[in-house]
Design a protein around this motif. Structure first.
Motif, PDB file in Angstrom:
ATOM      1  N   ARG A  62      47.347  59.270  34.833  1.00  0.00           N
ATOM      2  CA  ARG A  62      46.419  59.304  33.690  1.00  0.00           C
ATOM      3  C   ARG A  62      46.989  58.556  32.487  1.00  0.00           C
ATOM      4  NH1 ARG A  62      42.586  63.104  33.335  1.00  0.00           N
ATOM      5  NH2 ARG A  62      41.892  61.739  31.661  1.00  0.00           N
ATOM      6  N   PHE A  63      47.939  57.669  32.715  1.00  0.00           N
ATOM      7  CA  PHE A  63      48.600  56.968  31.607  1.00  0.00           C
ATOM      8  C   PHE A  63      47.612  56.220  30.734  1.00  0.00           C
ATOM      9  CE2 PHE A  63      50.576  52.995  30.018  1.00  0.00           C
ATOM     10  CZ  PHE A  63      51.507  53.549  29.160  1.00  0.00           C
ATOM     11  N   SER A  66      45.687  58.464  28.492  1.00  0.00           N
ATOM     12  CA  SER A  66      46.471  59.421  27.715  1.00  0.00           C
ATOM     13  C   SER A  66      46.349  59.159  26.221  1.00  0.00           C
ATOM     14  CB  SER A  66      47.949  59.341  28.117  1.00  0.00           C
ATOM     15  OG  SER A  66      48.509  58.100  27.717  1.00  0.00           O
ATOM     16  N   GLU A  67      46.651  60.179  25.444  1.00  0.00           N
ATOM     17  CA  GLU A  67      46.636  60.029  23.992  1.00  0.00           C
ATOM     18  C   GLU A  67      47.730  59.066  23.538  1.00  0.00           C
ATOM     19  OE1 GLU A  67      44.909  60.436  20.417  1.00  0.00           O
ATOM     20  OE2 GLU A  67      44.194  61.329  22.286  1.00  0.00           O
ATOM     21  N   TYR A  68      48.845  59.037  24.239  1.00  0.00           N
ATOM     22  CA  TYR A  68      49.914  58.086  23.943  1.00  0.00           C
ATOM     23  C   TYR A  68      49.402  56.664  24.074  1.00  0.00           C
ATOM     24  CZ  TYR A  68      53.939  55.078  25.023  1.00  0.00           C
ATOM     25  OH  TYR A  68      54.834  54.046  25.062  1.00  0.00           O
ATOM     26  N   TYR A  69      48.650  56.397  25.138  1.00  0.00           N
ATOM     27  CA  TYR A  69      48.110  55.055  25.338  1.00  0.00           C
ATOM     28  C   TYR A  69      47.113  54.714  24.228  1.00  0.00           C
ATOM     29  CZ  TYR A  69      45.838  51.007  27.374  1.00  0.00           C
ATOM     30  OH  TYR A  69      45.332  49.745  27.564  1.00  0.00           O
ATOM     31  N   VAL A 175      52.486  66.062  30.349  1.00  0.00           N
ATOM     32  CA  VAL A 175      51.144  65.833  29.802  1.00  0.00           C
ATOM     33  C   VAL A 175      51.168  64.637  28.850  1.00  0.00           C
ATOM     34  CG1 VAL A 175      49.376  66.757  28.251  1.00  0.00           C
ATOM     35  CG2 VAL A 175      50.293  68.199  30.063  1.00  0.00           C
ATOM     36  N   GLN A 177      53.239  62.195  28.749  1.00  0.00           N
ATOM     37  CA  GLN A 177      53.512  60.947  29.450  1.00  0.00           C
ATOM     38  C   GLN A 177      52.267  60.379  30.127  1.00  0.00           C
ATOM     39  OE1 GLN A 177      56.915  61.415  32.146  1.00  0.00           O
ATOM     40  NE2 GLN A 177      57.843  62.779  30.645  1.00  0.00           N
ATOM     41  N   GLY A 178      51.273  61.245  30.388  1.00  0.00           N
ATOM     42  CA  GLY A 178      50.050  60.771  31.016  1.00  0.00           C
ATOM     43  C   GLY A 178      49.825  61.261  32.428  1.00  0.00           C
ATOM     44  N   SER A 180      48.293  63.801  35.200  1.00  0.00           N
ATOM     45  CA  SER A 180      47.165  64.706  35.386  1.00  0.00           C
ATOM     46  C   SER A 180      47.690  66.070  35.827  1.00  0.00           C
ATOM     47  CB  SER A 180      46.226  64.161  36.454  1.00  0.00           C
ATOM     48  OG  SER A 180      46.873  64.165  37.729  1.00  0.00           O
ATOM     49  N   GLN A 211      44.549  67.366  24.097  1.00  0.00           N
ATOM     50  CA  GLN A 211      45.729  66.535  24.227  1.00  0.00           C
ATOM     51  C   GLN A 211      45.985  65.756  22.944  1.00  0.00           C
ATOM     52  OE1 GLN A 211      47.115  62.636  26.708  1.00  0.00           O
ATOM     53  NE2 GLN A 211      45.947  64.130  27.867  1.00  0.00           N
TER      54      GLN A 211
END
Length: 227
Positions: A62-63, A66-69, A175, A177-178, A180, A211
């Motif tokens: 889920r990278f 993800s919120e990081y992405y 989580v 890091q992305g 699922s 997230q």
């Protein structure tokens, strides 16, 4: 192109870059402030991977959602990132990253094949140029066991203010890091239902609902560490 050194969870030293000042702000300055902790390349380097790897081969399932992405990585406007992973003495490593912007498009199959074939030569060159990472105030090269312990302590410091259990901290890491729910379950060897329970407990303890809220808390902690 950029080359970072990696030593556990410590701030990665910059070894080389080809960015403009504006690009360097995103790819280097912002990255070193904390996002590197969620970077698949960072995790792969710490895990001692070697050779040529594409981001799509290393990123969690889920990278890209993800919120990081969304919050950091999308600012890079990259179509693709690939890298040469070079383990060094002890537990140190460096990664030579090559990037292509969306306007250019990702690396083609022939490009990737050529780069993969070049990996032994590139790795040899990097080890010759950087046989070790800058000491950055460390008087002596620590042992592998010492580095591993420091890595765990650094991560514990990152999350200690969250009042979470050890397992909940592991789930938070994955989580962010992305990963699922299913990917987290495989990584921790537990059932998906247990992961969902941990996530509910984490959200309740942190008084967040998504997230995005979890990533915002991560940013707050990083900002506090820098300050």
């Amino acid at each position: 192109c950029v080359i970072f050194g990696y030593r556990g969870a410590a701030r990665p030293p910059l070894l080389f870059q080809t960015f403009s000042p504006a690009e360097s702000h995103i790819f280097v300055a912002l990255y070193q402030e904390g996002p590197y902790l969620l970077d698949p390349f960072h995790h792969a380097a710490v895990e001692r991977k070697e050779g040529f790897w594409r981001m799509r081969e290393l990123a969690p399932d889920r990278f890209y959602a993800s919120e990081y992405y969304r919050s950091y990585y999308s600012q890079t406007r990259l179509a693709e990132e690939v890298g040469f992973f070079v383990p060094l003495a002890g537990k140190d490593a460096l990664v030579l990253s090559l990037m292509r912007l969306r306007a250019t498009g990702p690396f083609g199959t022939a490009d990737a094949r050529l780069l993969r074939d070049m990996a032994p030569a590139v790795i040899g060159f990097c080890k010759h140029r950087w046989p070790s990472l800058p000491a950055e105030g460390v008087a002596a090269q620590p042992s592998g066991e010492t580095i591993a312990m420091a890595n765990e302590l650094d991560r514990a410091h990152i999350w200690k203010s969250l009042s979470l259990t050890s397992r909940e901290k592991q789930v938070v890491d994955l989580v962010l890091q992305g990963h699922s729910t299913e990917s987290i379950a495989r990584a921790l060897r537990i059932v998906p239902g247990t992961v969902k329970v941990h996530r509910r407990n984490i959200y309740r303890k942190l008084k967040i609902k998504s997230q995005a809220g979890l990533f915002a808390r991560f940013v707050e902690i990083i900002d506090a560490r820098i300050g």
